[in-house]
Design an enzyme around this catalytic site. Structure first.
Site, PDB file in Angstrom:
ATOM      1  N   HIS A  82       0.820  -1.209   0.000  1.00 27.43           N
ATOM      2  CA  HIS A  82       0.000   0.000   0.000  1.00 27.43           C
ATOM      3  C   HIS A  82       0.850   1.253   0.000  1.00 27.43           C
ATOM      4  CE1 HIS A  82      -3.417  -2.549   0.768  1.00 27.43           C
ATOM      5  NE2 HIS A  82      -2.875  -3.015   1.875  1.00 27.43           N
TER       6      HIS A  82
ATOM      7  N   HIS B 284       2.589   9.040   0.511  1.00 27.94           N
ATOM      8  CA  HIS B 284       1.406   8.976  -0.354  1.00 27.94           C
ATOM      9  C   HIS B 284       1.646   9.837  -1.588  1.00 27.94           C
ATOM     10  CE1 HIS B 284      -1.160   7.061   2.725  1.00 27.94           C
ATOM     11  NE2 HIS B 284      -0.461   7.795   3.577  1.00 27.94           N
TER      12      HIS B 284
HETATM   13 ZN    ZN Z   1      -0.406   7.801   5.576  1.00 30.85          ZN
END
Ligand code: ZN
Length: 252
Positions: A91, A119
């Site tokens: 992820h 991210h």
């Molecule tokens: Zn995060």
């Protein structure tokens, strides 16, 4: 008689173990992601354990607008060169700390830096503006309360301070790399540390709330090729869309 008791005991133990394993593997195997039917808008329906992703009223990320002046105290960080492991968890790329000696002081509580990760593009927005990358420095106090410090990145030349990590990005989910030199997370903190503060959640399932969020107002920089190297590993992007602010206030 003894034998049959033993058999019953053994069978029930096995059943219990299998059941526990079943529950655990169910947890581990609830796949979620950022595209298709595992995308953020479906997280809440993927597992009852992810309900807060849909029902929570204090979810992160947010668009940071309409702040109030809370005369926030200076950020108290005490970071040091540390032993770290770089993990591709499927992820994000996460840098795990082996020891609890990096700390954040918040409201008289000591939070230890557990890990940071990235991210692409940013999850939080500032006045509607998205950034190419955001780092989350995740801290926990002794009771397990979380405080996450967000650092946003704008584009410029190569960020040499990130290079030790970027040179060893594990290419596949589940792969790890232990850095053989100490990494100092202080090098990733902008010099000016004014910040926004709000109450929020994990930005990934199970979207647990009660997380203290701090987002620095000053940005760090990295190169387009560093952003692209990370984005390629994440198959494009790994950001949750912004969530409703609801009754919350953002303090600065
Ligand atoms: Zn995060």
């Amino acid at each position: 008689m003894k034998m049959s008791k033993l058999v019953v005991f053994t069978l029930s133990t096995l059943a219990l173990t299998a059941c526990q394993q079943g529950v655990n593997s169910q947890d581990k195997h609830t796949h979620w992601g950022y595209t298709g039917h595992e995308a953020p808008e479906h997280w809440a329906s993927l597992s009852p354990k992810f309900a807060l992703c849909g029902e929570g009223k204090n979810q992160t990320p947010i668009n940071i607008v309409n702040t109030i002046d809370g005369k926030l105290p200076p950020l108290k960080l005490d970071y040091h060169p540390s032993d770290v492991e770089i993990v591709n968890n499927g992820h994000t790329i996460q840098v795990d700390f082996k020891h609890d000696h990096n700390t954040l002081q918040l409201n008289g509580q000591t939070y230890a830096l557990k890990q940071f990760h990235f991210h692409v593009p940013s999850e939080n927005l500032i006045r509607g503006k998205s950034f190419p990358m955001e780092a989350h420095f995740v801290h926990a106090d002794k009771e397990g309360n979380l405080a996450v410090l967000g650092v946003l990145y704008t584009l410029s030349g190569e960020n040499q301070r990130l290079a030790p990590i970027w040179q060893h990005l594990p290419q596949k989910a589940g792969e790890k790399y232990t850095l053989n030199t100490a990494f100092d997370p202080a090098t990733l903190m902008p010099k000016k540390r004014d910040y926004y503060r709000f109450s929020g959640s994990l930005t990934t399932p199970p979207c647990s709330e009660g997380v203290s969020w701090l987002v620095l107002k000053h940005y760090d920089t990295m190169s387009q090729s560093q952003v692209e190297a990370f984005a390629t590993l994440m198959k494009g992007h790994n950001n949750r869309p912004i969530q409703p602010i609801n009754a919350r206030v953002i303090v600065e």
